[in-house]
Structures are given as structure tokens and as C-alpha cells.
Design a protein around this motif. Structure first.
Motif, PDB file in Angstrom:
ATOM      1  N   GLN A  39       0.850  -1.193   0.000  1.00 47.05           N
ATOM      2  CA  GLN A  39       0.000   0.000   0.000  1.00 47.05           C
ATOM      3  C   GLN A  39       0.886   1.244   0.000  1.00 47.05           C
ATOM      4  OE1 GLN A  39      -2.961   0.121   3.096  1.00 47.05           O
ATOM      5  NE2 GLN A  39      -4.190   1.599   1.967  1.00 47.05           N
ATOM      6  N   ALA A  40       0.765   2.004  -1.064  1.00 50.41           N
ATOM      7  CA  ALA A  40       1.473   3.273  -1.176  1.00 50.41           C
ATOM      8  C   ALA A  40       0.585   4.382  -0.613  1.00 50.41           C
ATOM      9  CB  ALA A  40       1.806   3.552  -2.639  1.00 50.41           C
ATOM     10  N   PRO A  41       1.182   5.497  -0.206  1.00 51.14           N
ATOM     11  CA  PRO A  41       0.392   6.591   0.348  1.00 51.14           C
ATOM     12  C   PRO A  41      -0.702   7.054  -0.609  1.00 51.14           C
ATOM     13  CG  PRO A  41       2.718   6.958   0.745  1.00 51.14           C
ATOM     14  CD  PRO A  41       2.630   5.773  -0.165  1.00 51.14           C
ATOM     15  N   GLY A  42      -1.920   7.140  -0.100  1.00 54.17           N
ATOM     16  CA  GLY A  42      -3.034   7.614  -0.897  1.00 54.17           C
ATOM     17  C   GLY A  42      -3.597   6.616  -1.878  1.00 54.17           C
ATOM     18  N   LYS A  43      -3.100   5.387  -1.817  1.00 51.57           N
ATOM     19  CA  LYS A  43      -3.564   4.357  -2.758  1.00 51.57           C
ATOM     20  C   LYS A  43      -4.167   3.176  -2.016  1.00 51.57           C
ATOM     21  CE  LYS A  43      -0.426   5.437  -6.555  1.00 51.57           C
ATOM     22  NZ  LYS A  43       0.530   4.866  -7.549  1.00 51.57           N
ATOM     23  N   GLU A  44      -4.925   2.382  -2.759  1.00 49.82           N
ATOM     24  CA  GLU A  44      -5.495   1.174  -2.193  1.00 49.82           C
ATOM     25  C   GLU A  44      -4.404   0.111  -1.997  1.00 49.82           C
ATOM     26  OE1 GLU A  44      -9.145   2.611  -1.720  1.00 49.82           O
ATOM     27  OE2 GLU A  44      -8.799   0.460  -1.460  1.00 49.82           O
ATOM     28  N   ARG A  45      -4.655  -0.764  -1.060  1.00 53.82           N
ATOM     29  CA  ARG A  45      -3.750  -1.890  -0.884  1.00 53.82           C
ATOM     30  C   ARG A  45      -3.893  -2.808  -2.092  1.00 53.82           C
ATOM     31  NH1 ARG A  45      -3.388  -4.604   4.992  1.00 53.82           N
ATOM     32  NH2 ARG A  45      -3.311  -2.363   5.403  1.00 53.82           N
ATOM     33  N   GLU A  46      -2.752  -3.204  -2.665  1.00 54.11           N
ATOM     34  CA  GLU A  46      -2.802  -4.001  -3.885  1.00 54.11           C
ATOM     35  C   GLU A  46      -2.043  -5.310  -3.737  1.00 54.11           C
ATOM     36  OE1 GLU A  46      -0.990  -1.962  -7.166  1.00 54.11           O
ATOM     37  OE2 GLU A  46       1.010  -1.964  -6.267  1.00 54.11           O
ATOM     38  N   PHE A  47      -2.480  -6.263  -4.499  1.00 54.57           N
ATOM     39  CA  PHE A  47      -1.865  -7.595  -4.520  1.00 54.57           C
ATOM     40  C   PHE A  47      -0.487  -7.524  -5.162  1.00 54.57           C
ATOM     41  CE2 PHE A  47      -1.749 -12.133  -4.823  1.00 54.57           C
ATOM     42  CZ  PHE A  47      -1.239 -12.452  -6.068  1.00 54.57           C
ATOM     43  N   VAL A  48       0.465  -8.207  -4.549  1.00 53.47           N
ATOM     44  CA  VAL A  48       1.811  -8.331  -5.109  1.00 53.47           C
ATOM     45  C   VAL A  48       2.041  -9.747  -5.620  1.00 53.47           C
ATOM     46  CG1 VAL A  48       4.290  -8.264  -4.591  1.00 53.47           C
ATOM     47  CG2 VAL A  48       2.748  -6.518  -3.635  1.00 53.47           C
ATOM     48  N   GLY A  49       1.740 -10.723  -4.773  1.00 48.15           N
ATOM     49  CA  GLY A  49       1.932 -12.102  -5.169  1.00 48.15           C
ATOM     50  C   GLY A  49       1.472 -13.041  -4.078  1.00 48.15           C
ATOM     51  N   ALA A  50       1.411 -14.330  -4.414  1.00 48.53           N
ATOM     52  CA  ALA A  50       0.968 -15.339  -3.461  1.00 48.53           C
ATOM     53  C   ALA A  50       1.659 -16.656  -3.761  1.00 48.53           C
ATOM     54  CB  ALA A  50      -0.541 -15.507  -3.514  1.00 48.53           C
ATOM     55  N   ILE A  51       1.658 -17.519  -2.760  1.00 49.53           N
ATOM     56  CA  ILE A  51       2.291 -18.820  -2.888  1.00 49.53           C
ATOM     57  C   ILE A  51       1.392 -19.869  -2.264  1.00 49.53           C
ATOM     58  CG2 ILE A  51       3.595 -18.552  -0.727  1.00 49.53           C
ATOM     59  CD1 ILE A  51       5.961 -19.961  -2.212  1.00 49.53           C
ATOM     60  N   SER A  52       1.384 -21.038  -2.877  1.00 47.71           N
ATOM     61  CA  SER A  52       0.544 -22.122  -2.400  1.00 47.71           C
ATOM     62  C   SER A  52       1.038 -22.679  -1.070  1.00 47.71           C
ATOM     63  CB  SER A  52       0.503 -23.234  -3.448  1.00 47.71           C
ATOM     64  OG  SER A  52       1.801 -23.781  -3.638  1.00 47.71           O
TER      65      SER A  52
END
Length: 125
Positions: A39-52
Motif C-alpha cells: 500500500q502506497a500513500p493515498g492508494k489502495e492496498r494491492e496484490f503483489v503475489g501469493a504462494i501455495s
């Protein structure tokens, strides 16, 4: 229930690398898919990646594909985010999260039940 603690953030120049760690409490770590969000300032929290759960499958946002790598060590109850070729636009607070249904393909916050407190990553130009 699982508690998550991120570490490894800091200040780095553009083009540099950082490795974030997320240590989990509890004996059921391997039963969760693990995700990284930012989450950057003033922005929505966003997906970066995931692992099983087993670590044999990963999923990345297009913005980090080829630069970031997620891995996990279930024996150490830890998930990692290796970030290479960092850009100023990668500056954000990075969070790890645990998803109990194993839905590592999901790219939204829905389903992630447990979150760490976040660690700041700042990339200077």
C-alpha cells in the motif's frame, strides 16, 4: 489463528534488491496460502503475489512479474519476498497475509484472514 510479523524493509536505491521475511506463529503455517500486498500513500492496498501451501505454485501481479519472487520455508514458518530491480514506484508498506483455504490464485484481499503489521520499503531514484 496465526500471527504474522514482517521484517526486512528499508531504503534502497533504484535497481537494488531487498528481501522481506514474514514469520508466522502457530503450528498450522503450512495449511495457509500466503500472500504479499502493498500500500502506497493515498492508494489502495494491492496484490503483489501469493504462494501455495506447499510452495510449488506462485502467482504475481503483472507489475512485479519477473522482478519479485515469493518462496516459503514451512519448517521455519516463514515466507519470503525477494525483490530485485526495484523501482521508485515499488515504494510502499508491504504486508504479508495468510489465506486458510489455499486460494493462492486469488488476487484480492478477500479471504486473507490474518495480516502482519507491515514493513516500509522505500526506493529512491
Amino acid at each position: 489463528q496465526v500471527q504474522l510479523v514482517e521484517s526486512g524493509g528499508g531504503l534502497v536505491q533504484a535497481g537494488g534488491s531487498l528481501r522481506l521475511s514474514c514469520a508466522a506463529s502457530g503450528r498450522t503455517f503450512s495449511s495457509y496460502a500466503m500472500g504479499w500486498f502493498r500500500q502506497a500513500p493515498g492508494k489502495e492496498r494491492e496484490f503483489v503475489g501469493a504462494i501455495s501451501r506447499s510452495g510449488d505454485s506462485t502467482n504475481y501481479a503483472d507489475s512485479v512479474k519477473g522482478r519479485f519472487t515469493i518462496s516459503r520455508d514451512n519448517a521455519k514458518n516463514t515466507v519470503y519476498l525477494q525483490m530485485n530491480s526495484l523501482k521508485p514506484e515499488d515504494t510502499a508498506v508491504y504486508y504479508c497475509a495468510a489465506e486458510p483455504l489455499g486460494m493462492w490464485r486469488a488476487t484480492t484481499r478477500n479471504g486473507y484472514h490474518y495480516w502482519g503489521q507491515g514493513t516500509q520499503v522505500t526506493v529512491s531514484s
